[in-house]
Design an enzyme around this catalytic site. Structure first.
Site, PDB file in Angstrom:
ATOM      1  N   LYS A 211      82.454  21.006  21.122  1.00 11.99           N
ATOM      2  CA  LYS A 211      82.170  22.158  21.580  1.00 11.99           C
ATOM      3  C   LYS A 211      81.692  22.208  23.278  1.00 11.99           C
ATOM      4  CE  LYS A 211      81.046  24.354  17.283  1.00 11.99           C
ATOM      5  NZ  LYS A 211      82.020  25.205  17.224  1.00 11.99           N
ATOM      6  N   HIS A 269      75.888  17.541  12.205  1.00 10.71           N
ATOM      7  CA  HIS A 269      75.720  18.613  12.941  1.00 10.71           C
ATOM      8  C   HIS A 269      74.363  18.761  13.576  1.00 10.71           C
ATOM      9  CE1 HIS A 269      79.744  19.412  11.710  1.00 10.71           C
ATOM     10  NE2 HIS A 269      79.539  20.512  11.125  1.00 10.71           N
ATOM     11  N   LYS A 374      76.060  34.694  12.221  1.00  8.89           N
ATOM     12  CA  LYS A 374      76.229  33.366  12.432  1.00  8.89           C
ATOM     13  C   LYS A 374      75.796  33.016  13.842  1.00  8.89           C
ATOM     14  CE  LYS A 374      80.360  30.407  13.073  1.00  8.89           C
ATOM     15  NZ  LYS A 374      79.779  29.176  12.344  1.00  8.89           N
TER      16      LYS A 374
END
Length: 524
Positions: A211, A269, A374
């Site tokens: 990302k 993560h 989220k």
């Protein structure tokens, strides 16, 4: 006295920096991408849209091909039609699909049958010869984790994994997380992979690392002189790393029941975000040197001692709730979940990094399903000033500065500090400086899966896990998992929380440290 002419501050449009190519850093070598599990959700939802995006931006290898493998009995044309449907592309996006689809092929495969791999090898070699690719192949395992050892072993036995000093092209294998179920299984998986592939051929993917906002963490820290001198226990009070999910387990109940939130999110993560936030600067921005510093960070994680786990870990499981008037089922009511399941869907963990830079600074790691929103973000809370000159103004201690690295949905960097309000009275209030990625950078963006595919084809391990990091991460988590799952930590209950809320009440005090007031306010 000598005078020096003032130098103008470089403008964003004339900064002297090199122009960036969003999609490729130089031409890619020819390559065949072989996807195992090509009829599955990951291929249609993530991999093919990423490949198509690269194709439309002229960033795929030329010559090249994509070969899907799986149990489903597709032919080339039916496979292409299925991927077009599964990719959910809009009508305006499909203009170049026929041209792209001409590079898609399918080979039926029985995963544990040697004859299938011999047929695959013949097909790949013939396709390679026809297109002049030169023998370069990437094998992407988009299969369930239990098939990783099977596919890797069969690739070795068929000779497809073999590369002889580059004379017949290179071969690489991409493995999706999870990398094992615990430390022992991670070691066993690695041993199996190495029976057929060298370490340089193995790419352990964590798409979070690709990302743009995650990649920017190291750039932000080590390319700017402003924050790195303050990046230590001397100035930072605590760090919060949040990866909250609004969805439930969806169609992944079979996997999630055996994994839970710690295996699903923390081992990969969150530990990667922790390492990028806390690692020491590497001597050079080079893959192995960056991986070395990440491993040092994992090695410095202070073990959570038996009997104290309840002080540093809060677990929860979502129950029935609602969001925006929509009723949401509890975890135990989800299809495929045991009605008496004790699998945690929420965890908040306080960890410490026992080294010179971070000794005594708590890192709060948070993740959960069916939460209010989220959100993925990193919060760096700086300490209060050592002596307040303005107690009579604010009626107490001053609030410390707060830095937020937003990863999703707001891709931003914001810094909060105190400033005087206009007027005759000496009033202080917090104000925020904010940088928004999408406002500053208006060019095309690179999908995380597109980025890791490009890096794998280039042979760049920067954004992938290295095995020692995998094992160090599991070495920290495995004792915690054993105590949670064997009920040897009776003081560690599984707290219920309503779907659509911000998690169990027992975690609210910690959550307030890492989530803004507008997020926590009434929903907590």
């Amino acid at each position: 006295m000598e005078t020096r002419q003032a130098m103008p501050f470089p403008s964003p449009t004339n900064s002297g920096a090199a122009t960036c190519d969003f999609f490729a850093a130089g031409p890619l070598p020819p390559c065949t991408l072989v996807i195992f599990g090509a009829s599955g959700d990951l291929t249609g939802r993530k991999l093919v849209p990423a490949l198509y995006d690269l194709f439309r931006n002229n960033s795929l290898p030329q010559p090249g091909a994509v070969v899907g493998c799986g149990r489903t009995g597709f032919g080339h044309h039916s496979f292409r039609d299925e991927l077009r449907r599964a990719s959910h592309l809009g009508a305006d996006e499909l203009q170049r699909w026929p041209e792209f689809a001409a590079n898609l092929f399918y080979q039926p495969l029985v995963y544990d049958e040697p004859a299938s791999y011999q047929s695959l090898a013949r097909f790949l070699l013939q396709l390679d010869k026809e297109r002049g690719i030169g023998g370069n192949m990437v094998f992407y395992l988009a299969t369930p984790p239990e098939l990783y050892p099977v596919v890797a072993t069969m690739l070795g036995r068929s000779g497809l994994s073999r590369q002889e000093n580059g004379e017949k092209g290179w071969r690489r294998i991409v493995v999706e997380k999870p990398f094992g179920h615990d430390l022992d299984s991670a070691v066993l998986l690695d041993r199996t992979l190495h029976q057929s592939f060298e370490e340089s051929q193995i790419f352990r993917i964590d798409h979070y690392l690709a990302k743009e906002t995650v990649q920017n963490i190291l750039m932000f820290r080590f390319a700017n002189a402003l924050f790195e001198p303050l990046w230590s226990r001397s100035y930072i009070d605590y760090v919060g790393i949040v990866a909250a999910e609004s969805l439930g387990v969806e169609h992944r109940a079979g996997f999630y029941e055996n994994a839970g939130v710690l295996r699903d999110m923390f081992q990969n993560h969150l530990h990667q975000l922790l390492a990028l936030t806390a690692m020491e600067p590497p001597p050079q921005f080079e893959a192995q040197m960056v991986q070395d510093e990440k491993s040092k960070c994992f090695r410095s994680l202070k073990p959570l001692a038996p009997g104290t786990l309840h002080e540093n870990l809060i677990l929860g499981q979502y129950q029935a709730g609602s969001r925006d008037g929509e009723s949401l089922p509890g975890y135990r009511q989800e299809p495929g979940v045991d009605k008496d399941s004790v699998t945690p869907t929420f965890a908040m963990m306080r960890v410490f990094i026992d080294n010179w830079r971070w000794r005594g600074v708590p890192f709060y790691l948070v993740s959960g399903k069916r939460l209010a929103d989220k959100i993925t973000r990193i919060v760096v809370q700086f300490k209060q000033v050592p002596h307040s000159l303005f107690k009579h103004v604010v009626g107490g201690p001053l609030v410390g500065n707060r830095l937020v690295l937003g990863i999703h949905p707001q891709e931003k960097i914001s810094l909060t500090f105190l400033a005087k309000s206009p007027g005759a009275a000496a009033c202080l209030q917090p104000v925020t400086m904010e940088f928004q990625y999408r406002q500053q950078f208006r060019g095309p963006s690179l999908d995380a899966y597109a980025k890791v595919l490009l890096d794998c084809i280039r042979g760049d391990h920067m954004l992938f896990w290295r095995q020692d990091g995998v094992e160090l991460s599991w070495a920290f988590l495995s004792p915690i998992l054993r105590r949670c799952e064997s009920c040897t930590e009776p003081a560690l209950p599984l707290h219920p929380y309503e779907a659509g809320s911000w998690g169990p009440e027992a975690a609210h005090d910690w959550l307030r440290l890492v989530l803004d007031d507008e997020m926590t306010g009434t929903q907590l």
